[in-house]
Scaffold this motif. Structure first.
Motif, PDB file in Angstrom:
ATOM      1  N   PHE A  17       0.792  -1.236   0.000  1.00 23.58           N
ATOM      2  CA  PHE A  17       0.000   0.000   0.000  1.00 23.58           C
ATOM      3  C   PHE A  17       0.825   1.287   0.000  1.00 23.58           C
ATOM      4  O   PHE A  17       0.402   2.276  -0.618  1.00 23.58           O
ATOM      5  CB  PHE A  17      -0.963   0.018   1.190  1.00 23.58           C
ATOM      6  CG  PHE A  17      -2.181  -0.860   1.003  1.00 23.58           C
ATOM      7  CD1 PHE A  17      -2.385  -1.553  -0.174  1.00 23.58           C
ATOM      8  CD2 PHE A  17      -3.126  -0.974   2.010  1.00 23.58           C
ATOM      9  CE1 PHE A  17      -3.497  -2.364  -0.349  1.00 23.58           C
ATOM     10  CE2 PHE A  17      -4.248  -1.779   1.849  1.00 23.58           C
ATOM     11  CZ  PHE A  17      -4.428  -2.477   0.663  1.00 23.58           C
ATOM     12  N   PRO A  18       1.974   1.363   0.694  1.00 22.99           N
ATOM     13  CA  PRO A  18       2.720   2.622   0.669  1.00 22.99           C
ATOM     14  C   PRO A  18       3.070   3.089  -0.739  1.00 22.99           C
ATOM     15  O   PRO A  18       3.166   4.296  -0.987  1.00 22.99           O
ATOM     16  CB  PRO A  18       3.975   2.293   1.488  1.00 22.99           C
ATOM     17  CG  PRO A  18       3.520   1.250   2.453  1.00 22.99           C
ATOM     18  CD  PRO A  18       2.552   0.404   1.653  1.00 22.99           C
ATOM     19  N   ASP A  19       3.262   2.159  -1.674  1.00 28.71           N
ATOM     20  CA  ASP A  19       3.620   2.520  -3.044  1.00 28.71           C
ATOM     21  C   ASP A  19       2.426   2.431  -4.000  1.00 28.71           C
ATOM     22  O   ASP A  19       2.584   2.627  -5.207  1.00 28.71           O
ATOM     23  CB  ASP A  19       4.736   1.603  -3.553  1.00 28.71           C
ATOM     24  CG  ASP A  19       6.001   1.730  -2.725  1.00 28.71           C
ATOM     25  OD1 ASP A  19       6.334   2.855  -2.325  1.00 28.71           O
ATOM     26  OD2 ASP A  19       6.640   0.693  -2.451  1.00 28.71           O
ATOM     27  N   TYR A  20       1.259   2.153  -3.463  1.00 28.55           N
ATOM     28  CA  TYR A  20       0.063   1.976  -4.288  1.00 28.55           C
ATOM     29  C   TYR A  20      -0.555   3.340  -4.594  1.00 28.55           C
ATOM     30  O   TYR A  20      -0.727   4.181  -3.706  1.00 28.55           O
ATOM     31  CB  TYR A  20      -0.928   1.091  -3.540  1.00 28.55           C
ATOM     32  CG  TYR A  20      -2.266   0.915  -4.206  1.00 28.55           C
ATOM     33  CD1 TYR A  20      -2.380   0.309  -5.448  1.00 28.55           C
ATOM     34  CD2 TYR A  20      -3.443   1.325  -3.570  1.00 28.55           C
ATOM     35  CE1 TYR A  20      -3.614   0.115  -6.048  1.00 28.55           C
ATOM     36  CE2 TYR A  20      -4.684   1.134  -4.158  1.00 28.55           C
ATOM     37  CZ  TYR A  20      -4.758   0.534  -5.399  1.00 28.55           C
ATOM     38  OH  TYR A  20      -5.981   0.344  -5.985  1.00 28.55           O
ATOM     39  N   ASN A  21      -0.912   3.559  -5.865  1.00 26.01           N
ATOM     40  CA  ASN A  21      -1.472   4.856  -6.278  1.00 26.01           C
ATOM     41  C   ASN A  21      -2.886   4.737  -6.827  1.00 26.01           C
ATOM     42  O   ASN A  21      -3.339   5.624  -7.549  1.00 26.01           O
ATOM     43  CB  ASN A  21      -0.561   5.505  -7.330  1.00 26.01           C
ATOM     44  CG  ASN A  21       0.774   5.927  -6.762  1.00 26.01           C
ATOM     45  OD1 ASN A  21       0.837   6.482  -5.655  1.00 26.01           O
ATOM     46  ND2 ASN A  21       1.859   5.644  -7.478  1.00 26.01           N
ATOM     47  N   GLY A  22      -3.579   3.659  -6.493  1.00 26.45           N
ATOM     48  CA  GLY A  22      -4.933   3.481  -6.984  1.00 26.45           C
ATOM     49  C   GLY A  22      -5.905   4.481  -6.405  1.00 26.45           C
ATOM     50  O   GLY A  22      -5.632   5.156  -5.400  1.00 26.45           O
ATOM     51  N   ASP A  23      -7.071   4.565  -7.034  1.00 19.42           N
ATOM     52  CA  ASP A  23      -8.081   5.545  -6.641  1.00 19.42           C
ATOM     53  C   ASP A  23      -8.588   5.322  -5.220  1.00 19.42           C
ATOM     54  O   ASP A  23      -9.015   6.269  -4.547  1.00 19.42           O
ATOM     55  CB  ASP A  23      -9.254   5.455  -7.630  1.00 19.42           C
ATOM     56  CG  ASP A  23     -10.066   6.738  -7.671  1.00 19.42           C
ATOM     57  OD1 ASP A  23      -9.491   7.817  -7.460  1.00 19.42           O
ATOM     58  OD2 ASP A  23     -11.280   6.643  -7.894  1.00 19.42           O
TER      59      ASP A  23
END
Length: 394
Positions: A361-367
């Motif tokens: 999650f720290p690198d996740y850029n989803g909406d």
């Protein structure tokens, strides 16, 4: 020629039974044989996710791809911050709730005190960007502010919580003989009226019970809202142990033999994350319902899917034929439900799953990044609290 028989079908269960008997004879229990994740690892994961969430809050990077900041993202993260005693994270989120999500009009105006389901951070968009109230969002905002009162002694927010819950209660209405909390109030001046439908995630009888028992002053009908909410949740149970999410009593006027009360599932399918979200918020007022949902999920662990047939409980494959596996949106509320009901086996498995799924999650850029961060953080906080209560520090 007959295919060779695979004797592992017999040997493997016998081996498992032998191990269980030997473990029991040695004085061990299955929980001790299969311990949950190391508390230090859970805390490290929580701290990593917290830093990622704080960076987004600090940098005012909370908007989704459509440019709006959504109340569910802000409020759930605020509830986590309060439960964690994290004032640095909580304070700016609280200000967003009070300054941007809370709609302040005049007493007597039906919109006074509602929580907007989203807002646009660009001032040029004006107040019209807050196009409708949200009832789920009102409950989450009240929960976050109430957690702040308990964690930080912010008693000045007590009146605001009462205002928000009063506005939530005004969404109540009867339609075709069915009581419900209407899903939203349309804030557009050309409409300015309530919706005619409801969703089961729009109810939280446990929260209302908690604030009533704490002596929070509000409308006299809060207790009635609790009673009717709990009854509606009970009526929404399906033969498989799931919960219908759609509440549209008007449907009963055209299909009275199929949907007389207007409670149904879209295409007969339920999303497990929504069902668990409702179940975790009625463990006090509807414990049997909550336990039934927990058993449904536990019996299907660890292979949880997101969608199930509401009547049979069979997993549902969306068009295309591929399974939709459960993510943090499902394992998070299941973890909190397990903690509330004291199911350590499910708690351990759900904690493992949340930690694994949230690791990126720290690198996740989803909406849905902020929503998922809030789900994971709140779930891990519950697990860490439960572990510390069972094993207090010397």
């Amino acid at each position: 020629m007959d295919a060779p028989r695979d004797d592992r079908r017999i040997v493997t269960p016998l081996r498992v039974l032998l191990v269980v008997l030997l473990v029991a004879a040695a004085g061990f229990t299955l929980p001790s044989l299969f311990p949950g994740p190391d508390p230090a690892d859970a805390e490290a994961m929580r701290d990593t996710l917290r830093d990622a969430a704080w960076a987004s809050v600090r940098d005012h990077d909370l908007a989704r791809d459509d440019g709006y900041v959504y109340a569910v993202d802000v409020t759930q993260l605020a509830t986590y911050a309060a439960r964690a005693g994290d004032r640095e994270l909580f304070d700016p989120l609280r200000r967003l709730i009070l300054d941007h999500l809370l709609v302040a009009r005049t007493h007597g105006d039906p919109a006074h005190g509602v929580i907007a389901w989203r807002y646009h951070p660009d001032p040029s968009e004006g107040t019209a960007a807050r196009d409708a109230s949200g009832t789920t969002e009102a409950l989450r905002a009240a929960e976050a502010l109430w957690a702040g009162v308990q964690a930080f002694g912010l008693d000045e927010d007590r009146d605001t919580i009462a205002l928000v819950l009063d506005a939530y209660a005004r969404h109540a209405a009867y339609d075709n003989g069915v009581w419900m909390i209407r899903n939203y109030f349309n804030l557009h001046p050309d409409v300015y009226d309530y919706a005619t439908n409801s969703f089961l995630v729009d109810y939280d009888p446990d929260l209302l019970t908690a604030v009533i028992e704490a002596g929070l002053n509000g409308r006299e009908d809060w207790a009635e809202v609790v009673e009717k909410s709990a009854a509606l949740i009970r009526a929404a149970r399906t033969p498989a142990g799931l919960l219908h999410q759609m509440i549209r009593p008007e449907v009963g006027t055209i299909m009275p033999h199929l949907a007389a009360d207007g409670l149904y599932s879209l295409d007969g399918i339920e999303q497990l994350s929504n069902v668990l979200t409702v179940a975790e918020r009625c463990t006090t007022t509807n414990p049997d319902v909550s336990r039934g949902v927990l058993v449904f999920a536990r019996d299907r662990m660890p292979q949880l899917r997101l969608y199930y047939d509401a009547r049979t409980g069979d997993r549902y494959r969306p068009p295309g034929g591929e399974d939709t596996w459960a993510g943090v949106e499902t394992w998070g509320p299941l973890l909190r439900l397990a903690v509330k009901l004291g199911d350590e086996r499910t708690e351990r498995e759900a904690t493992r799953r949340v930690m694994h799924l949230a690791s990126g999650f720290p690198d996740y850029n989803g909406d849905d990044r902020m929503y998922l961060l809030g789900e994971a953080l709140l779930a891990l906080e519950y697990a860490i609290d439960a572990q510390s209560q069972r094993n207090p520090a010397p």
